[in-house]
Design a protein around this motif. Sequence first.
Motif, PDB file in Angstrom:
ATOM      1  N   ASP A   1     -11.125  17.926  33.332  1.00 14.44           N
ATOM      2  CA  ASP A   1     -12.478  17.505  33.699  1.00 14.44           C
ATOM      3  C   ASP A   1     -12.460  16.523  34.856  1.00 14.44           C
ATOM      4  O   ASP A   1     -13.467  16.338  35.544  1.00 14.44           O
ATOM      5  CB  ASP A   1     -13.194  16.883  32.494  1.00 14.44           C
ATOM      6  N   GLN A   2     -11.293  15.894  35.089  1.00 16.14           N
ATOM      7  CA  GLN A   2     -11.166  14.946  36.196  1.00 16.14           C
ATOM      8  C   GLN A   2     -10.268  15.479  37.307  1.00 16.14           C
ATOM      9  O   GLN A   2     -10.051  14.819  38.316  1.00 16.14           O
ATOM     10  CB  GLN A   2     -10.556  13.631  35.687  1.00 16.14           C
ATOM     11  N   GLY A   3      -9.728  16.673  37.098  1.00 17.43           N
ATOM     12  CA  GLY A   3      -8.674  17.171  37.976  1.00 17.43           C
ATOM     13  C   GLY A   3      -9.039  17.187  39.443  1.00 17.43           C
ATOM     14  O   GLY A   3      -8.263  16.734  40.289  1.00 17.43           O
ATOM     15  N   LYS A   4     -10.196  17.694  39.771  1.00 16.45           N
ATOM     16  CA  LYS A   4     -10.574  17.781  41.178  1.00 16.45           C
ATOM     17  C   LYS A   4     -10.701  16.393  41.788  1.00 16.45           C
ATOM     18  O   LYS A   4     -10.310  16.164  42.930  1.00 16.45           O
ATOM     19  CB  LYS A   4     -11.878  18.581  41.328  1.00 16.45           C
TER      20      LYS A   4
ATOM     21  N   ASP B   1       1.542  24.868  40.426  1.00 16.39           N
ATOM     22  CA  ASP B   1       0.936  26.161  40.100  1.00 16.39           C
ATOM     23  C   ASP B   1      -0.087  26.024  38.976  1.00 16.39           C
ATOM     24  O   ASP B   1      -1.161  26.639  39.009  1.00 16.39           O
ATOM     25  CB  ASP B   1       2.013  27.171  39.704  1.00 16.39           C
ATOM     26  N   LEU B   2       0.227  25.201  37.971  1.00 10.65           N
ATOM     27  CA  LEU B   2      -0.729  24.963  36.877  1.00 10.65           C
ATOM     28  C   LEU B   2      -1.992  24.288  37.396  1.00 10.65           C
ATOM     29  O   LEU B   2      -3.105  24.601  36.951  1.00 10.65           O
ATOM     30  CB  LEU B   2      -0.089  24.091  35.800  1.00 10.65           C
TER      31      LEU B   2
ATOM     32  N   SER C   1       6.263  10.164  42.532  1.00 11.84           N
ATOM     33  CA  SER C   1       4.919   9.867  42.016  1.00 11.84           C
ATOM     34  C   SER C   1       3.999  11.075  42.145  1.00 11.84           C
ATOM     35  O   SER C   1       3.029  11.204  41.382  1.00 11.84           O
ATOM     36  CB  SER C   1       4.309   8.662  42.738  1.00 11.84           C
ATOM     37  N   ILE C   2       4.286  11.966  43.090  1.00 11.98           N
ATOM     38  CA  ILE C   2       3.456  13.163  43.248  1.00 11.98           C
ATOM     39  C   ILE C   2       3.481  13.989  41.976  1.00 11.98           C
ATOM     40  O   ILE C   2       2.454  14.516  41.537  1.00 11.98           O
ATOM     41  CB  ILE C   2       3.947  13.995  44.457  1.00 11.98           C
ATOM     42  N   TYR C   3       4.658  14.108  41.357  1.00 10.68           N
ATOM     43  CA  TYR C   3       4.745  14.891  40.119  1.00 10.68           C
ATOM     44  C   TYR C   3       3.803  14.340  39.061  1.00 10.68           C
ATOM     45  O   TYR C   3       3.059  15.093  38.413  1.00 10.68           O
ATOM     46  CB  TYR C   3       6.177  14.878  39.583  1.00 10.68           C
ATOM     47  N   TYR C   4       3.815  13.036  38.871  1.00 11.34           N
ATOM     48  CA  TYR C   4       2.991  12.434  37.830  1.00 11.34           C
ATOM     49  C   TYR C   4       1.501  12.556  38.153  1.00 11.34           C
ATOM     50  O   TYR C   4       0.679  12.764  37.251  1.00 11.34           O
ATOM     51  CB  TYR C   4       3.388  10.976  37.627  1.00 11.34           C
ATOM     52  N   ASN C   5       1.151  12.439  39.413  1.00  6.72           N
ATOM     53  CA  ASN C   5      -0.259  12.604  39.775  1.00  6.72           C
ATOM     54  C   ASN C   5      -0.725  14.040  39.554  1.00  6.72           C
ATOM     55  O   ASN C   5      -1.847  14.268  39.078  1.00  6.72           O
ATOM     56  CB  ASN C   5      -0.473  12.203  41.245  1.00  6.72           C
ATOM     57  N   VAL C   6       0.117  15.008  39.893  1.00  4.75           N
ATOM     58  CA  VAL C   6      -0.277  16.414  39.714  1.00  4.75           C
ATOM     59  C   VAL C   6      -0.395  16.746  38.240  1.00  4.75           C
ATOM     60  O   VAL C   6      -1.369  17.389  37.811  1.00  4.75           O
ATOM     61  CB  VAL C   6       0.720  17.355  40.414  1.00  4.75           C
ATOM     62  N   ILE C   7       0.554  16.318  37.415  1.00  5.24           N
ATOM     63  CA  ILE C   7       0.475  16.657  35.999  1.00  5.24           C
ATOM     64  C   ILE C   7      -0.663  15.899  35.321  1.00  5.24           C
ATOM     65  O   ILE C   7      -1.259  16.383  34.352  1.00  5.24           O
ATOM     66  CB  ILE C   7       1.831  16.417  35.285  1.00  5.24           C
ATOM     67  N   TYR C   8      -1.013  14.738  35.829  1.00  7.79           N
ATOM     68  CA  TYR C   8      -2.205  14.032  35.337  1.00  7.79           C
ATOM     69  C   TYR C   8      -3.451  14.859  35.633  1.00  7.79           C
ATOM     70  O   TYR C   8      -4.357  14.969  34.798  1.00  7.79           O
ATOM     71  CB  TYR C   8      -2.308  12.657  36.009  1.00  7.79           C
ATOM     72  N   SER C   9      -3.500  15.456  36.807  1.00  5.57           N
ATOM     73  CA  SER C   9      -4.618  16.322  37.170  1.00  5.57           C
ATOM     74  C   SER C   9      -4.696  17.525  36.237  1.00  5.57           C
ATOM     75  O   SER C   9      -5.782  17.940  35.823  1.00  5.57           O
ATOM     76  CB  SER C   9      -4.459  16.795  38.620  1.00  5.57           C
ATOM     77  N   VAL C  10      -3.550  18.091  35.868  1.00  8.82           N
ATOM     78  CA  VAL C  10      -3.525  19.235  34.948  1.00  8.82           C
ATOM     79  C   VAL C  10      -3.972  18.813  33.553  1.00  8.82           C
ATOM     80  O   VAL C  10      -4.753  19.509  32.897  1.00  8.82           O
ATOM     81  CB  VAL C  10      -2.105  19.850  34.887  1.00  8.82           C
ATOM     82  N   ASN C  11      -3.496  17.673  33.097  1.00  4.55           N
ATOM     83  CA  ASN C  11      -3.845  17.196  31.757  1.00  4.55           C
ATOM     84  C   ASN C  11      -5.319  16.867  31.615  1.00  4.55           C
ATOM     85  O   ASN C  11      -5.899  17.041  30.541  1.00  4.55           O
ATOM     86  CB  ASN C  11      -3.024  15.947  31.413  1.00  4.55           C
TER      87      ASN C  11
END
Length: 326
Positions: free
Chosen positions: A318-321, A188-189, A305-315
């Motif tokens: 500027d690189q999220g997309k 959601d974030l 690993s999906i969790y870590y990839n998604v939260i990396y995108s949130v963090n």
Amino acid sequence: MSEAIHNLLNEPKQSTVSISGDFPLDENVLEEFPSDTKVLSANRFGTSAWTITGRITVEHSDGANARYFLKCAAEDRGRIMMEGEYNAMSELYKTMPNFVPKPVAQGKCRLGNPDTYYFLSEFIDMNDRIPEPNQLCSKLAQLHRDSISPTGKFGMQVTTCNGRTPQAVNWESSWTTFFINLLRYVVDLDFEVNGYWKELAHLEEKIFTRIIPRLIGALESDGRSIKPSLIHADLWEGNTGTSYETGDIYIFDSGAFYAHNEMEIGDWRCNYNKIHNKVYTRTYLRYYGPSEPKEEWDDRNRMYSIYYNVIYSVNHMDQGKAVRQS
């Protein structure tokens, strides 16, 4: 928050105490030391995207010198980060004092605009080379095996953060329920900070309604159960170090919570993580074998690993997309 906290370092306030070095120390930080402690210096140390960090050198009443690591962050997000890290590191230290620098204190600076919060710990002089797999994985397996959840459930007593992002770590008896809540929160974030993506939303809903209940649920079906193990929860090479003095590996910058132990090494599957070299996963599995059903271990590892990839995108907004496309 990043701009606010770095402004604090670049423009020290009059409320800070004048001590040798280029890092401004707040009076509340000084009060964490015994009154007969002499502070020799405070200097900038290390780099961080969301905090400012420094090293404090003191002389204790017995004449012995000691060094401490100080981290500061601003605004309410900073408060959550510092409280979370202190509690996470304290929980890790309780189980494995030879694996983490000793946490000392956390609190709010006396003065500051914006409000500023700190985390103080023991300083260990470490290099930043890639950790030796055998020592890292044997210690990690011991942490997972020996740690005991204070409630017998999955979660953490306070909110912890992965990077700058708070995690959904409310206590749950079911690991499947906990993991769904954990992942859904950051999904959601991700939509909030990086925009809605219809195809991704459709895929993720299938994950929540079909795949997780089947794949992760299998760990808690047919008489099986999962031990809540304390995990670091953000274990990449940048959050490890090797002591120059002893050669011991330490972990830090934790967002710890009690989880299925395999959740820890789901992070190693991500490409941003240099520990994704398979030697680390193979070595860990020598010390702590896969849960049943063992034949589904790799699928679970991919799911975690999906969790870590998604939260990396949130963090990394500027690189999220770009992260979501990879």
